[in-house]
Motif scaffolding. Structure first.
Motif, PDB file in Angstrom:
ATOM      1  N   UNK A  53      19.664  -6.757  65.057  1.00 56.19           N
ATOM      2  CA  UNK A  53      20.872  -5.939  64.991  1.00 56.19           C
ATOM      3  C   UNK A  53      20.624  -4.729  64.104  1.00 56.19           C
ATOM      4  N   UNK A  54      21.245  -3.638  64.514  1.00 48.54           N
ATOM      5  CA  UNK A  54      21.235  -2.423  63.721  1.00 48.54           C
ATOM      6  C   UNK A  54      22.276  -2.621  62.638  1.00 48.54           C
ATOM      7  N   UNK A  55      21.829  -2.596  61.404  1.00 46.66           N
ATOM      8  CA  UNK A  55      22.698  -2.867  60.256  1.00 46.66           C
ATOM      9  C   UNK A  55      23.221  -1.551  59.701  1.00 46.66           C
ATOM     10  N   UNK A  56      24.532  -1.463  59.598  1.00 47.13           N
ATOM     11  CA  UNK A  56      25.166  -0.257  59.087  1.00 47.13           C
ATOM     12  C   UNK A  56      25.328  -0.339  57.578  1.00 47.13           C
ATOM     13  N   UNK A  57      25.439   0.803  56.937  1.00 43.82           N
ATOM     14  CA  UNK A  57      25.588   0.873  55.484  1.00 43.82           C
ATOM     15  C   UNK A  57      26.803   0.073  55.048  1.00 43.82           C
ATOM     16  N   UNK A  58      26.601  -0.736  54.030  1.00 48.67           N
ATOM     17  CA  UNK A  58      27.678  -1.548  53.481  1.00 48.67           C
ATOM     18  C   UNK A  58      27.579  -1.601  51.971  1.00 48.67           C
ATOM     19  N   UNK A 115      20.289   7.916  66.202  1.00 48.53           N
ATOM     20  CA  UNK A 115      20.694   7.016  65.126  1.00 48.53           C
ATOM     21  C   UNK A 115      22.207   7.080  64.931  1.00 48.53           C
ATOM     22  N   UNK A 116      22.906   5.957  65.103  1.00 44.42           N
ATOM     23  CA  UNK A 116      24.337   5.947  64.813  1.00 44.42           C
ATOM     24  C   UNK A 116      24.588   6.278  63.339  1.00 44.42           C
ATOM     25  N   UNK A 117      25.635   7.015  63.080  1.00 43.23           N
ATOM     26  CA  UNK A 117      25.978   7.387  61.713  1.00 43.23           C
ATOM     27  C   UNK A 117      26.164   6.134  60.862  1.00 43.23           C
ATOM     28  N   UNK A 118      25.555   6.117  59.704  1.00 44.03           N
ATOM     29  CA  UNK A 118      25.693   4.994  58.788  1.00 44.03           C
ATOM     30  C   UNK A 118      24.634   3.921  58.939  1.00 44.03           C
ATOM     31  N   UNK A 119      23.779   4.025  59.957  1.00 41.56           N
ATOM     32  CA  UNK A 119      22.730   3.023  60.146  1.00 41.56           C
ATOM     33  C   UNK A 119      21.769   3.061  58.962  1.00 41.56           C
ATOM     34  N   UNK A 163      23.408   8.500  51.764  1.00 44.02           N
ATOM     35  CA  UNK A 163      22.134   8.303  51.062  1.00 44.02           C
ATOM     36  C   UNK A 163      22.396   7.939  49.604  1.00 44.02           C
ATOM     37  N   UNK A 164      23.276   8.676  48.944  1.00 41.75           N
ATOM     38  CA  UNK A 164      23.609   8.396  47.541  1.00 41.75           C
ATOM     39  C   UNK A 164      24.241   7.013  47.400  1.00 41.75           C
ATOM     40  N   UNK A 165      25.103   6.655  48.322  1.00 35.69           N
ATOM     41  CA  UNK A 165      25.767   5.349  48.281  1.00 35.69           C
ATOM     42  C   UNK A 165      24.748   4.217  48.428  1.00 35.69           C
ATOM     43  N   UNK A 166      23.834   4.348  49.387  1.00 37.09           N
ATOM     44  CA  UNK A 166      22.806   3.315  49.582  1.00 37.09           C
ATOM     45  C   UNK A 166      21.929   3.179  48.338  1.00 37.09           C
ATOM     46  N   UNK A 167      21.591   4.305  47.718  1.00 39.57           N
ATOM     47  CA  UNK A 167      20.776   4.251  46.496  1.00 39.57           C
ATOM     48  C   UNK A 167      21.530   3.580  45.348  1.00 39.57           C
ATOM     49  N   UNK A 168      22.836   3.734  45.339  1.00 40.18           N
ATOM     50  CA  UNK A 168      23.644   3.099  44.287  1.00 40.18           C
ATOM     51  C   UNK A 168      23.904   1.624  44.568  1.00 40.18           C
TER      52      UNK A 168
END
Length: 184
Positions: A53-58, A115-119, A163-168
């Motif tokens: 599955x393509x995992x979206x940002x969470x 790429x879907x947004x947020x992937x 990108x900033x959110x994923x890094x945090x």
């Protein structure tokens, strides 16, 4: 009532494809058990012994941390309409992050390279056991649609904000385990 299989056959693949939600469970010794509900919109049967599955940002990335630490993973689907059934896919996972060759190949094959947004990553489960059980106690629910909230959130964040959110939020699990995520 429970039946076990070595692989996903046609009937079980058809069941997977009819569902609208699945649950990804993972853990490693000493960690909390993580169970995440997900839309089947991005779940793909790759073959008799693999799904991805393509995992979206969470807000967290527990599954990636557990997989990196060698933990087990299970995907569960259950019928909320029609005949009752629970299907569990047991095995070992692999995570391919944004920008990796495997991630790009997955997008090329399953999403026409877009790429879907947020992937953020692709989670692949190598299946070593398929188990069905009755599902008699699973209640009936009527699907009314997908929630647009995550898409709207990702749109509002934009690529730099994501990108900033994923890094945090996505570098370590809630138990402090590294996820392996490294934004390029």
């Amino acid at each position: 009532m429970a039946k076990q299989f070595a692989a996903i056959d046609e009937a079980r693949q058809a069941f997977v494809e009819r569902q609208r939600i699945f649950f990804a469970g993972s853990a490693v010794e000493g960690s909390r058990v993580n169970i995440s509900p997900r839309s089947t919109e991005h779940l793909h049967v790759l073959g008799p012994n693999a799904v991805a599955y393509l995992d979206l940002t969470g807000s967290g990335s527990e599954t990636a941390a557990h997989i990196r630490a060698g933990g087990a993973m299970t995907i569960m689907l259950c019928a909320f309409e029609g005949p009752p059934l629970i299907l569990r896919l047991y095995g070992k996972g692999r995570v391919d992050f944004r920008g990796s060759p495997a991630y790009d190949a997955f997008l090329a094959e399953r999403y026409d390279g877009r790429e879907p947004l947020g992937a953020r990553q692709v989670v692949t489960l190598g299946i070593n056991l398929v188990q069905t059980s009755c599902g008699y106690a699973v209640p009936l629910f009527a699907r009314t649609g997908e929630r647009p909230v995550l898409d709207r959130w990702a749109e509002a964040k934009g690529e730099d904000g994501l990108k900033a959110y994923r890094l945090e939020k996505n570098l370590v699990s809630i138990d402090g385990l590294p996820t392996g995520f490294a934004e390029a």
